[in-house]
Design a protein around this motif. Sequence first.
Motif, PDB file in Angstrom:
ATOM      1  N   GLU A 172      -5.370   4.527  -4.112  1.00  0.00           N
ATOM      2  CA  GLU A 172      -6.500   4.217  -3.245  1.00  0.00           C
ATOM      3  C   GLU A 172      -6.523   2.747  -2.856  1.00  0.00           C
ATOM      4  O   GLU A 172      -6.915   2.405  -1.750  1.00  0.00           O
ATOM      5  CB  GLU A 172      -7.815   4.586  -3.936  1.00  0.00           C
ATOM      6  CG  GLU A 172      -8.013   6.078  -4.049  1.00  0.00           C
ATOM      7  CD  GLU A 172      -9.352   6.447  -4.639  1.00  0.00           C
ATOM      8  OE1 GLU A 172     -10.305   5.653  -4.543  1.00  0.00           O
ATOM      9  OE2 GLU A 172      -9.438   7.540  -5.204  1.00  0.00           O
ATOM     10  N   ALA A 173      -6.139   1.876  -3.758  1.00  0.00           N
ATOM     11  CA  ALA A 173      -6.175   0.429  -3.505  1.00  0.00           C
ATOM     12  C   ALA A 173      -4.741  -0.101  -3.402  1.00  0.00           C
ATOM     13  O   ALA A 173      -3.825   0.427  -4.027  1.00  0.00           O
ATOM     14  CB  ALA A 173      -6.911  -0.288  -4.635  1.00  0.00           C
ATOM     15  N   PRO A 174      -4.536  -1.144  -2.610  1.00  0.00           N
ATOM     16  CA  PRO A 174      -3.195  -1.725  -2.516  1.00  0.00           C
ATOM     17  C   PRO A 174      -2.775  -2.405  -3.813  1.00  0.00           C
ATOM     18  O   PRO A 174      -3.612  -2.875  -4.583  1.00  0.00           O
ATOM     19  CB  PRO A 174      -3.318  -2.752  -1.392  1.00  0.00           C
ATOM     20  CG  PRO A 174      -4.749  -2.915  -1.102  1.00  0.00           C
ATOM     21  CD  PRO A 174      -5.499  -1.807  -1.747  1.00  0.00           C
TER      22      PRO A 174
ATOM     23  N   GLU B 187       0.833  -1.195   0.000  1.00  0.00           N
ATOM     24  CA  GLU B 187       0.000   0.000   0.000  1.00  0.00           C
ATOM     25  C   GLU B 187       0.871   1.249   0.000  1.00  0.00           C
ATOM     26  O   GLU B 187       1.758   1.376   0.835  1.00  0.00           O
ATOM     27  CB  GLU B 187      -0.878   0.043   1.250  1.00  0.00           C
ATOM     28  CG  GLU B 187      -1.874  -1.075   1.349  1.00  0.00           C
ATOM     29  CD  GLU B 187      -2.711  -0.944   2.602  1.00  0.00           C
ATOM     30  OE1 GLU B 187      -3.886  -0.571   2.470  1.00  0.00           O
ATOM     31  OE2 GLU B 187      -2.178  -1.208   3.699  1.00  0.00           O
ATOM     32  N   ASP B 188       0.618   2.142  -0.920  1.00  0.00           N
ATOM     33  CA  ASP B 188       1.215   3.471  -0.895  1.00  0.00           C
ATOM     34  C   ASP B 188       0.055   4.428  -0.667  1.00  0.00           C
ATOM     35  O   ASP B 188      -0.673   4.763  -1.605  1.00  0.00           O
ATOM     36  CB  ASP B 188       1.945   3.781  -2.195  1.00  0.00           C
ATOM     37  CG  ASP B 188       2.713   5.085  -2.102  1.00  0.00           C
ATOM     38  OD1 ASP B 188       2.124   6.078  -1.611  1.00  0.00           O
ATOM     39  OD2 ASP B 188       3.875   5.129  -2.527  1.00  0.00           O
TER      40      ASP B 188
ATOM     41  N   ARG C 123       3.481  -0.926   3.764  1.00  0.00           N
ATOM     42  CA  ARG C 123       2.610   0.259   3.769  1.00  0.00           C
ATOM     43  C   ARG C 123       3.497   1.489   3.885  1.00  0.00           C
ATOM     44  O   ARG C 123       4.270   1.622   4.821  1.00  0.00           O
ATOM     45  CB  ARG C 123       1.637   0.228   4.931  1.00  0.00           C
ATOM     46  CG  ARG C 123       0.748   1.493   4.973  1.00  0.00           C
ATOM     47  CD  ARG C 123      -0.161   1.514   6.167  1.00  0.00           C
ATOM     48  NE  ARG C 123      -1.211   0.513   5.971  1.00  0.00           N
ATOM     49  CZ  ARG C 123      -2.066   0.163   6.937  1.00  0.00           C
ATOM     50  NH1 ARG C 123      -1.976   0.698   8.135  1.00  0.00           N
ATOM     51  NH2 ARG C 123      -2.996  -0.729   6.692  1.00  0.00           N
ATOM     52  N   ASP C 124       3.368   2.394   2.911  1.00  0.00           N
ATOM     53  CA  ASP C 124       4.105   3.657   2.916  1.00  0.00           C
ATOM     54  C   ASP C 124       3.140   4.803   3.190  1.00  0.00           C
ATOM     55  O   ASP C 124       2.053   4.859   2.607  1.00  0.00           O
ATOM     56  CB  ASP C 124       4.764   3.913   1.554  1.00  0.00           C
ATOM     57  CG  ASP C 124       5.804   2.876   1.186  1.00  0.00           C
ATOM     58  OD1 ASP C 124       6.405   2.286   2.093  1.00  0.00           O
ATOM     59  OD2 ASP C 124       6.028   2.675  -0.020  1.00  0.00           O
TER      60      ASP C 124
ATOM     61  N   CYS D  28       7.004   7.406   6.526  1.00  0.00           N
ATOM     62  CA  CYS D  28       7.296   6.228   7.330  1.00  0.00           C
ATOM     63  C   CYS D  28       6.676   5.021   6.632  1.00  0.00           C
ATOM     64  O   CYS D  28       5.712   5.144   5.877  1.00  0.00           O
ATOM     65  CB  CYS D  28       6.796   6.363   8.758  1.00  0.00           C
ATOM     66  SG  CYS D  28       5.061   6.722   8.922  1.00  0.00           S
ATOM     67  N   SER D  29       7.266   3.895   6.870  1.00  0.00           N
ATOM     68  CA  SER D  29       6.813   2.660   6.242  1.00  0.00           C
ATOM     69  C   SER D  29       6.789   1.548   7.276  1.00  0.00           C
ATOM     70  O   SER D  29       7.557   1.546   8.229  1.00  0.00           O
ATOM     71  CB  SER D  29       7.739   2.256   5.087  1.00  0.00           C
ATOM     72  OG  SER D  29       7.746   3.254   4.083  1.00  0.00           O
ATOM     73  N   PHE D  30       5.900   0.607   7.033  1.00  0.00           N
ATOM     74  CA  PHE D  30       5.783  -0.587   7.864  1.00  0.00           C
ATOM     75  C   PHE D  30       5.920  -1.786   6.940  1.00  0.00           C
ATOM     76  O   PHE D  30       5.294  -1.819   5.870  1.00  0.00           O
ATOM     77  CB  PHE D  30       4.430  -0.626   8.574  1.00  0.00           C
ATOM     78  CG  PHE D  30       4.182  -1.913   9.286  1.00  0.00           C
ATOM     79  CD1 PHE D  30       4.748  -2.155  10.526  1.00  0.00           C
ATOM     80  CD2 PHE D  30       3.408  -2.910   8.712  1.00  0.00           C
ATOM     81  CE1 PHE D  30       4.537  -3.361  11.179  1.00  0.00           C
ATOM     82  CE2 PHE D  30       3.184  -4.113   9.356  1.00  0.00           C
ATOM     83  CZ  PHE D  30       3.762  -4.335  10.597  1.00  0.00           C
TER      84      PHE D  30
END
Length: 149
Positions: free
Chosen positions: A47-49, A41-42, A123-124, A105-107
Amino acid sequence: MATNRAKPQSPSEAVLEMYAAFNRADPATVAEIIAEDVVYEDLHIFEAPMRGRAEAMNFFNKFWENCGTKLHFIVDGITTNDPTCCGVMWHMEHKGSHFPYSKGCSFYKFENTNGKLKLVYGRDVMEPAKKHGLGGLGAIKGVLDQHES
């Protein structure tokens, strides 16, 4: 019979390797780190991953086509103690100077696949170009009020 597998690296080591490869526009290394069925996901752009390595790599290739190696991700902080997940604070630089509106930040979540960590979820989150200040709280209140009616 014993197998001769390399010990999986940590998520933080894998992320640092991925960022270094990203900065040198090395799609082969980035693709090697990403799982075939990754969900990415950005939240700043889409809007969608993105689902699957091919879709994520298509996005990364578009980034390299447009930016080449002119923008570099600089890691400002990274978590190191989780065996499956990693959080990163970063910003982008151009020619050694901070690039505007590029803090984020990113996870990342990894799974061990055949003795190697593979990125299965990313996820960014990037700072917005427009800052709303306290007025943003009024907008949030308006949405909350609308949902309570």
